[in-house]
Scaffold this motif. Structure first.
Motif, PDB file in Angstrom:
ATOM      1  N   LYS B  27       2.274  -8.246 -22.180  1.00  0.00           N
ATOM      2  CA  LYS B  27       1.828  -9.234 -21.197  1.00  0.00           C
ATOM      3  C   LYS B  27       0.793  -8.755 -20.201  1.00  0.00           C
ATOM      4  O   LYS B  27      -0.043  -9.535 -19.775  1.00  0.00           O
ATOM      5  CB  LYS B  27       3.050  -9.766 -20.455  1.00  0.00           C
ATOM      6  CG  LYS B  27       3.607  -8.898 -19.341  1.00  0.00           C
ATOM      7  CD  LYS B  27       4.394  -7.685 -19.751  1.00  0.00           C
ATOM      8  CE  LYS B  27       5.780  -8.007 -20.130  1.00  0.00           C
ATOM      9  NZ  LYS B  27       6.572  -7.099 -20.815  1.00  0.00           N
ATOM     10  N   LEU B  30      -2.713  -9.753 -20.807  1.00  0.00           N
ATOM     11  CA  LEU B  30      -3.079 -11.174 -20.893  1.00  0.00           C
ATOM     12  C   LEU B  30      -3.811 -11.647 -19.650  1.00  0.00           C
ATOM     13  O   LEU B  30      -4.217 -12.796 -19.554  1.00  0.00           O
ATOM     14  CB  LEU B  30      -1.839 -12.053 -21.083  1.00  0.00           C
ATOM     15  CG  LEU B  30      -0.849 -11.683 -22.172  1.00  0.00           C
ATOM     16  CD1 LEU B  30       0.205 -12.760 -22.316  1.00  0.00           C
ATOM     17  CD2 LEU B  30      -1.546 -11.457 -23.489  1.00  0.00           C
ATOM     18  N   LYS B  31      -3.930 -10.758 -18.677  1.00  0.00           N
ATOM     19  CA  LYS B  31      -4.602 -11.150 -17.435  1.00  0.00           C
ATOM     20  C   LYS B  31      -6.112 -11.204 -17.609  1.00  0.00           C
ATOM     21  O   LYS B  31      -6.827 -11.672 -16.728  1.00  0.00           O
ATOM     22  CB  LYS B  31      -4.261 -10.146 -16.333  1.00  0.00           C
ATOM     23  CG  LYS B  31      -2.799 -10.178 -15.928  1.00  0.00           C
ATOM     24  CD  LYS B  31      -2.473  -9.017 -15.011  1.00  0.00           C
ATOM     25  CE  LYS B  31      -0.972  -8.828 -14.890  1.00  0.00           C
ATOM     26  NZ  LYS B  31      -0.632  -7.536 -14.276  1.00  0.00           N
ATOM     27  N   SER B  32      -6.603 -10.701 -18.717  1.00  0.00           N
ATOM     28  CA  SER B  32      -8.044 -10.717 -18.954  1.00  0.00           C
ATOM     29  C   SER B  32      -8.531 -12.155 -19.127  1.00  0.00           C
ATOM     30  O   SER B  32      -7.823 -12.998 -19.655  1.00  0.00           O
ATOM     31  CB  SER B  32      -8.350  -9.916 -20.222  1.00  0.00           C
ATOM     32  OG  SER B  32      -9.674 -10.162 -20.629  1.00  0.00           O
ATOM     33  N   VAL B  33      -9.746 -12.427 -18.674  1.00  0.00           N
ATOM     34  CA  VAL B  33     -10.313 -13.761 -18.888  1.00  0.00           C
ATOM     35  C   VAL B  33     -11.279 -13.755 -20.072  1.00  0.00           C
ATOM     36  O   VAL B  33     -12.019 -14.686 -20.297  1.00  0.00           O
ATOM     37  CB  VAL B  33     -11.010 -14.305 -17.610  1.00  0.00           C
ATOM     38  CG1 VAL B  33      -9.986 -14.525 -16.500  1.00  0.00           C
ATOM     39  CG2 VAL B  33     -12.107 -13.373 -17.129  1.00  0.00           C
ATOM     40  N   LYS B  34     -11.260 -12.638 -20.839  1.00  0.00           N
ATOM     41  CA  LYS B  34     -12.165 -12.516 -21.989  1.00  0.00           C
ATOM     42  C   LYS B  34     -11.387 -12.592 -23.310  1.00  0.00           C
ATOM     43  O   LYS B  34     -10.171 -12.521 -23.329  1.00  0.00           O
ATOM     44  CB  LYS B  34     -12.883 -11.163 -21.927  1.00  0.00           C
ATOM     45  CG  LYS B  34     -13.715 -10.974 -20.664  1.00  0.00           C
ATOM     46  CD  LYS B  34     -14.668  -9.807 -20.864  1.00  0.00           C
ATOM     47  CE  LYS B  34     -15.430  -9.527 -19.593  1.00  0.00           C
ATOM     48  NZ  LYS B  34     -15.094  -8.217 -19.031  1.00  0.00           N
ATOM     49  N   LYS B  35     -12.150 -12.682 -24.410  1.00  0.00           N
ATOM     50  CA  LYS B  35     -11.541 -12.713 -25.740  1.00  0.00           C
ATOM     51  C   LYS B  35     -11.623 -11.354 -26.420  1.00  0.00           C
ATOM     52  O   LYS B  35     -11.080 -11.170 -27.497  1.00  0.00           O
ATOM     53  CB  LYS B  35     -12.289 -13.711 -26.633  1.00  0.00           C
ATOM     54  CG  LYS B  35     -11.891 -15.150 -26.468  1.00  0.00           C
ATOM     55  CD  LYS B  35     -12.545 -15.979 -27.563  1.00  0.00           C
ATOM     56  CE  LYS B  35     -12.253 -17.453 -27.361  1.00  0.00           C
ATOM     57  NZ  LYS B  35     -12.767 -18.273 -28.457  1.00  0.00           N
ATOM     58  N   PHE B  38      -9.236  -6.203 -26.692  1.00  0.00           N
ATOM     59  CA  PHE B  38      -7.785  -6.053 -26.811  1.00  0.00           C
ATOM     60  C   PHE B  38      -7.368  -5.026 -27.878  1.00  0.00           C
ATOM     61  O   PHE B  38      -6.201  -4.676 -27.973  1.00  0.00           O
ATOM     62  CB  PHE B  38      -7.135  -7.410 -27.117  1.00  0.00           C
ATOM     63  CG  PHE B  38      -7.287  -8.429 -26.025  1.00  0.00           C
ATOM     64  CD1 PHE B  38      -6.513  -8.351 -24.875  1.00  0.00           C
ATOM     65  CD2 PHE B  38      -8.215  -9.451 -26.122  1.00  0.00           C
ATOM     66  CE1 PHE B  38      -6.649  -9.281 -23.850  1.00  0.00           C
ATOM     67  CE2 PHE B  38      -8.360 -10.395 -25.109  1.00  0.00           C
ATOM     68  CZ  PHE B  38      -7.585 -10.309 -23.972  1.00  0.00           C
ATOM     69  N   PRO B  54      -4.139  -2.719 -17.651  1.00  0.00           N
ATOM     70  CA  PRO B  54      -5.524  -3.097 -17.894  1.00  0.00           C
ATOM     71  C   PRO B  54      -6.466  -2.199 -17.081  1.00  0.00           C
ATOM     72  O   PRO B  54      -6.105  -1.768 -15.991  1.00  0.00           O
ATOM     73  CB  PRO B  54      -5.610  -4.543 -17.369  1.00  0.00           C
ATOM     74  CG  PRO B  54      -4.236  -5.000 -17.137  1.00  0.00           C
ATOM     75  CD  PRO B  54      -3.353  -3.811 -17.034  1.00  0.00           C
ATOM     76  N   SER B  91       2.692 -18.143 -27.570  1.00  0.00           N
ATOM     77  CA  SER B  91       1.529 -18.759 -28.211  1.00  0.00           C
ATOM     78  C   SER B  91       0.259 -17.952 -27.994  1.00  0.00           C
ATOM     79  O   SER B  91      -0.797 -18.329 -28.465  1.00  0.00           O
ATOM     80  CB  SER B  91       1.330 -20.162 -27.638  1.00  0.00           C
ATOM     81  OG  SER B  91       0.977 -20.071 -26.275  1.00  0.00           O
ATOM     82  N   ARG B  92       0.362 -16.840 -27.278  1.00  0.00           N
ATOM     83  CA  ARG B  92      -0.821 -16.077 -26.877  1.00  0.00           C
ATOM     84  C   ARG B  92      -1.757 -15.770 -28.051  1.00  0.00           C
ATOM     85  O   ARG B  92      -1.391 -15.063 -28.979  1.00  0.00           O
ATOM     86  CB  ARG B  92      -0.390 -14.793 -26.161  1.00  0.00           C
ATOM     87  CG  ARG B  92       0.438 -13.852 -27.000  1.00  0.00           C
ATOM     88  CD  ARG B  92       0.984 -12.679 -26.198  1.00  0.00           C
ATOM     89  NE  ARG B  92       2.056 -13.099 -25.282  1.00  0.00           N
ATOM     90  CZ  ARG B  92       2.926 -12.263 -24.731  1.00  0.00           C
ATOM     91  NH1 ARG B  92       2.849 -10.981 -24.956  1.00  0.00           N
ATOM     92  NH2 ARG B  92       3.870 -12.718 -23.928  1.00  0.00           N
ATOM     93  N   GLU B  93      -2.964 -16.300 -27.982  1.00  0.00           N
ATOM     94  CA  GLU B  93      -3.955 -16.033 -29.025  1.00  0.00           C
ATOM     95  C   GLU B  93      -4.457 -14.595 -28.898  1.00  0.00           C
ATOM     96  O   GLU B  93      -5.065 -14.046 -29.821  1.00  0.00           O
ATOM     97  CB  GLU B  93      -5.109 -17.033 -28.902  1.00  0.00           C
ATOM     98  CG  GLU B  93      -5.933 -17.181 -30.163  1.00  0.00           C
ATOM     99  CD  GLU B  93      -6.669 -18.509 -30.222  1.00  0.00           C
ATOM    100  OE1 GLU B  93      -6.058 -19.552 -29.907  1.00  0.00           O
ATOM    101  OE2 GLU B  93      -7.858 -18.508 -30.571  1.00  0.00           O
ATOM    102  N   HIS B  94      -4.174 -14.002 -27.740  1.00  0.00           N
ATOM    103  CA  HIS B  94      -4.523 -12.597 -27.505  1.00  0.00           C
ATOM    104  C   HIS B  94      -3.950 -11.702 -28.614  1.00  0.00           C
ATOM    105  O   HIS B  94      -4.506 -10.642 -28.893  1.00  0.00           O
ATOM    106  CB  HIS B  94      -3.984 -12.137 -26.158  1.00  0.00           C
ATOM    107  CG  HIS B  94      -4.278 -13.094 -25.021  1.00  0.00           C
ATOM    108  ND1 HIS B  94      -3.726 -14.358 -24.958  1.00  0.00           N
ATOM    109  CD2 HIS B  94      -5.063 -12.980 -23.935  1.00  0.00           C
ATOM    110  CE1 HIS B  94      -4.167 -14.978 -23.861  1.00  0.00           C
ATOM    111  NE2 HIS B  94      -4.985 -14.165 -23.231  1.00  0.00           N
ATOM    112  N   TRP B  97      -6.506 -11.891 -31.222  1.00  0.00           N
ATOM    113  CA  TRP B  97      -7.699 -11.191 -30.733  1.00  0.00           C
ATOM    114  C   TRP B  97      -7.499  -9.678 -30.752  1.00  0.00           C
ATOM    115  O   TRP B  97      -8.438  -8.924 -31.004  1.00  0.00           O
ATOM    116  CB  TRP B  97      -8.066 -11.641 -29.309  1.00  0.00           C
ATOM    117  CG  TRP B  97      -8.372 -13.112 -29.194  1.00  0.00           C
ATOM    118  CD1 TRP B  97      -8.849 -13.931 -30.185  1.00  0.00           C
ATOM    119  CD2 TRP B  97      -8.224 -13.946 -28.040  1.00  0.00           C
ATOM    120  NE1 TRP B  97      -8.999 -15.215 -29.709  1.00  0.00           N
ATOM    121  CE2 TRP B  97      -8.632 -15.255 -28.399  1.00  0.00           C
ATOM    122  CE3 TRP B  97      -7.790 -13.723 -26.725  1.00  0.00           C
ATOM    123  CZ2 TRP B  97      -8.612 -16.330 -27.507  1.00  0.00           C
ATOM    124  CZ3 TRP B  97      -7.782 -14.778 -25.830  1.00  0.00           C
ATOM    125  CH2 TRP B  97      -8.185 -16.070 -26.208  1.00  0.00           C
TER     126      TRP B  97
END
Lengths: 474, 212
Positions: B27, B30-35, B38, B54, B91-94, B97
Motif C-alpha cells: 500500500k 499507492l500514494k504515487s500519482v503516476k503509472k 512501480f 516511496p 482493485s489497485r491497477e498498480h 503496473w
C-alpha cells in the motif's frame, strides 16, 4: 417472460449495446472517486483532451490517506505529514476543482470512507449501477444495486464515456436460512460464508445474499455482508430491496423526494429475484449454527468459530494447501491446536468500510461500557466511517464510553484497514480488526491481522485476548 | 497500449496460490500519482529484508536472497507462473503496473481474480489461464532445466516451451482483438456515443431520479 434474478434485471436495465460474443457496454449511474485510484485517470483524460461524460454522476472524497488524529485533522491537507500522501490528496482536490466534480473535502462533516458516505448521503440508490476504483464497492449492492470495484483504466473509461465494457457474470445465490443467535452479526455471517465457499468461490459470479438471516439484518449489517463479497471472490454482492432498504434511504440528501420519491419507490419494488429465477450456483448456510467468527490465517477463508482451535496443517492431504497452511501459521506465529480464545493481542482496530457505521460503533460500545482496555493492549482505536457517524456517536455519548475505557477516538478514514496513513501495525504485532483483509503485511509489514466483528473486537480489547461474547458478563 | 502478438521469454516461478495485490505491490507505494516506477517495488515485502518507503533508492536495499525474483537464474524473466486465484484482493491497477514496469509481459496461472484479470488487459499484460495440471507441468519442467522459456502466441492462443510442450488457452474474442492491435478502449466506446446518448434519454424518462 423468463424469470430473472435481481442481477439479470440490473444488468438488462443498463446494457447500452452488446457485441455478438456477449461483450456489452454497461451504463454507469454513480461513480464514486477517492484519491488513490483516480489521479492517473484524470491525467489520462487531460492527455487525451477528453472531458467527463456526466459530471453529476461523480462524488469524490479523500479517505485512504487522511490522518485520523484530531490534532492533524484540524489543519486540512497541511496536517498530512507524509509528503507523498499529501500530494495525492491535493491532487484529488485540484482535479475535482478543474473538472468541477462534487467533492467532500477533508474538513467537511460529510467526509468519510467512500463506501460509508455513498449510502449515508443517499447517493447510492436501488437499481443503480455503482462503480468506484476500490474493490469494496460491492458494499453498495446491499441496496439492490449492481456495484463493483474497477481499476484505474476503467475509472478513466467511466469518466469519459459513462460506460464500462463488461461481460455478464454468472448468478450465485447464497441463502442464509433461519435466525442467527444473539450477538452474531453480519460480519460473522459473511466470514462464515467465505469460510464455506473460499476466497475464490465467487470468482466469475455476482452473488445475491438471501434468506431469513439476511432479511433480518439492518442496512448496516447488509452492507457489511456485501462489502466482503469480494473476499469471497465475487466482484459484486447484492441483496433484494425491501422495506428496510426504503426506510433507510428516505429523506437522505441525495435521495429523490416528493412525487419522484413515490415513483422511485414503486420502481424499486421490482428489484428482487423472481421466484422461479434460476441461479448457476446455490449455496445454503444454516444461520442457527453460525458462531462468532475469528480468522486465524493470512486469507479471509482461514476462519473459524471462536470456540475452535487453530487447525493442524499436517491433517491437510493436499500438498499445496498443506504448504499454504504451514506458511500462514508461521506468519501468524500460531501453533496448531491452540484454542482461538487464548490468542493474545497487541492492538485493536474498530473501523473500515466493513464495520464503521453507527450500528457497529453502538455494538462495540455496549460491550465496552464500564470496562477498561487490558494492559497488554498497546493501542485500541475506534475510527468512525464518516464525520456524520462520528457526530451521531458523540450525540449518543459513545465516544465517552470508549475514551473512559482507554480507547482512542479518531477522525474518519480508512485508517489501519490498509495502513496507508500513519495508523499501522509494527512487525510481529497482533491485531483484532473489524476490517476485511488479513493478507500478509496488510496492516503493516509483518503485522498479524485477525478479522472479527465489532463486538468481538470490543471483548478482545477488554480481555486482552479473543473471547466469547459473554466473557464480560461472567 | 502496447500490442501483444507473440512473446517469448524467460519464466520465473512464484509457487504460491492466492497471491494478493497487497503482496504484489504494498500500500505505501499507492500514494504515487503516476503509472510508472512501480517495478523496483514489485513483491516488495518478499523481495527485500525490510519494509520500504516511496522515494527510497531501492537498489541500495538489502534483498531477500531466498525470494525467487532475486535468484540469478531468473534475472530478465518476462513471464511469471503462479498458482490459482492470482491477483486477489484490492482493485489497485498498480499491481499490473508493477508487473509490467518490472518487465513481465504475461502471467500464467490456473485462475485469476476478476478485477486483476480485467486490469491486465488494459495495460498489455496477458493473463493466460491454463489448467491446474498444465501449470503443475510447467512448474515441474522448470525444475529440470536452468533457462526455461515459453513462447506465447496470442493469435494462435497457444503456449510453447523450450522442451516442446504445448498448451492451448481460451480468451474472449474482444479482449484478444484489443490486445493484438493495442486498441484504446475509450476510443472504441466513444464510437458508440449516439447509442449512449439514446440510452440516457430513454432511461431519464423512466427513472429521472438517477440523473439528478
Amino acid at each position: 417472460m423468463t424469470a430473472k434474478t435481481l442481477y439479470d434485471k440490473l444488468w438488462d436495465a443498463h446494457v447500452v449495446r452488446q457485441e455478438e460474443d456477449g461483450t456489452a457496454l454497461l451504463y454507469i449511474d454513480r461513480h464514486l472517486v477517492h484519491e488513490v485510484t483516480s489521479p492517473q485517470a484524470f491525467e489520462g483524460l487531460r492527455l487525451a483532451g477528453r472531458g467527463l461524460w456526466r459530471t453529476n454522476s461523480i462524488l469524490a472524497v479523500p479517505d485512504h490517506n487522511v490522518p485520523t488524529t484530531p490534532q492533524h485533522r484540524g489543519q486540512g491537507t497541511a496536517g498530512i505529514e507524509d509528503p507523498v500522501a499529501k500530494i495525492q490528496v491535493e491532487t484529488l482536490n485540484d482535479n475535482c476543482e478543474d473538472f468541477k466534480v462534487n467533492e467532500f473535502l477533508m474538513d467537511d462533516i460529510r467526509q468519510g470512507i467512500v463506501h460509508v458516505i455513498g449510502p449515508e448521503q443517499g447517493a447510492t440508490l436501488p437499481g443503480m449501477t455503482v462503480v468506484c476504483g476500490d474493490s469494496h464497492t460491492s458494499t453498495h449492492g446491499a441496496f439492490g444495486a449492481l456495484a463493483h470495484g474497477i481499476g484505474t483504466s476503467e475509472v478513466e473509461h467511466v469518466m469519459a464515456t459513462q460506460c464500462l465494457i463488461q461481460k455478464k457474470m454468472k448468478n450465485m445465490l447464497v441463502s442464509v436460512d433461519g435466525k442467527v443467535t444473539e450477538g452474531v452479526s453480519g460480519k460473522d455471517i459473511v466470514l462464515a460464508i467465505i469460510g464455506k465457499i473460499g476466497t475464490a468461490g465467487g470468482t466469475g459470479f455476482a452473488i445475491e445474499f438471501a434468506g431469513e438471516a439476511i432479511r433480518n439484518l439492518s442496512m448496516e449489517g447488509r452492507m457489511t455482508v456485501c462489502n466482503m463479497a469480494i473476499e469471497a471472490g465475487a466482484r459484486a454482492g447484492m441483496i433484494a430491496v425491501d422495506q428496510t432498504t426504503i426506510d433507510y434511504i428516505k429523506g437522505r440528501p441525495y435521495a429523490p423526494a416528493n412525487e419522484v420519491w413515490d415513483q422511485a419507490v414503486a420502481a424499486w419494488q421490482n428489484l428482487t429475484s423472481d421466484e422461479t429465477a434460476s441461479f448457476d450456483c446455490t449455496v445454503h448456510l444454516d444461520a442457527t449454527t453460525i458462531e462468532p467468527q475469528v480468522t486465524w490465517g493470512t486469507s479471509p477463508e482461514m476462519v473459524l468459530p471462536i470456540s475452535a482451535e487453530v487447525p493442524n496443517p499436517e491433517e491437510e492431504e493436499d500438498a499445496l494447501k498443506r504448504n499454504s497452511l504451514r506458511a500462514a501459521l508461521a506468519y501468524m506465529g500460531l501453533k496448531a491446536g491452540e484454542p482461538m480464545n487464548t490468542i493474545r493481542l497487541d492492538k485493536v482496530f474498530i473501523g473500515s468500510c466493513t464495520n464503521s457505521r453507527i450500528e457497529d460503533i453502538r455494538a462495540a460500545a455496549s460491550l465496552v461500557k464500564g470496562h477498561k482496555v487490558a494492559d497488554n493492549i498497546k493501542l485500541a482505536m475506534v475510527v468512525s466511517g464518516s464525520g456524520l457517524v462520528k457526530q451521531q456517536a458523540e450525540k449518543e455519548g459513545l465516544d465517552k464510553i470508549f475514551i473512559a475505557a482507554g480507547f482512542e477516538w479518531r477522525e474518519p478514514g480508512c485508517s489501519m484497514c490498509l495502513a496507508m496513513n500513519a495508523d499501522r501495525l509494527e512487525s510481529g504485532e497482533r491485531c483484532a480488526s473489524t476490517s476485511n483483509r488479513n493478507f500478509e503485511g496488510r496492516q503493516g509489514q509483518g503485522g498479524r491481522t485477525h478479522l472479527v466483528s465489532p463486538a468481538m473486537a470490543a471483548v478482545a480489547a477488554i480481555k486482552g485476548h479473543f473471547a466469547d461474547l459473554n466473557a464480560l458478563s461472567v | 497500449m502496447e500490442k501483444f502478438i507473440i512473446h517469448k521469454g524467460l519464466v520465473v516461478p512464484v509457487d504460491r496460490a492466492n497471491i494478493d495485490t497487497d503482496a504484489i505491490i504494498p500500500k505505501q507505494y499507492l500514494k504515487s500519482v503516476k503509472k510508472s516506477g512501480f517495478g523496483p517495488t514489485l513483491f516488495d515485502d518478499w523481495r527485500y529484508k525490510k519494509a520500504g518507503e516511496p522515494g527510497m533508492d531501492h537498489s541500495q536495499r538489502e534483498i531477500n536472497p531466498d525470494f525467487v525474483l532475486n535468484q540469478p537464474q531468473y534475472q530478465g524473466a518476462s513471464i511469471l507462473v503462479a498458482r490459482e486465484n492470482f491477483g486477489c484482493g484490492s482493485s489497485r491497477e498498480h499491481a499490473v503496473w508493477a508487473l509490467t514496469d518490472y518487465g513481465i509481459r504475461a502471467v500464467i496461472a490456473p485462475s485469476y481474480a476478476d478485477i486483476f484479470f480485467n486490469n491486465s488487459f488494459k495495460n498489455g499484460l496477458l493473463p493466460v489461464a491454463l489448467s491446474e495440471d498444465s501449470v503443475e507441468q510447467i512448474f515441474k519442467s522448470m525444475k529440470t532445466m536452468d533457462h526455461y522459456e515459453l513462447s506465447i502466441d496470442l493469435e494462435q492462443q497457444s503456449v510453447t516451451s523450450t522442451l516442446g510442450e504445448q498448451f492451448d488457452f481460451d480468451i474472449d474474442s474482444f479482449r484478444k482483438l484489443c490486445l493484438l492491435n493495442g486498441l484504446d478502449d475509450i476510443g472504441l466506446t466513444l464510437q458508440h456515443k449516439d447509442a449512449i446518448r439514446a440510452y440516457e434519454e430513454k432511461r431519464q424518462r423512466q427513472a429521472p431520479w438517477l440523473f439528478s
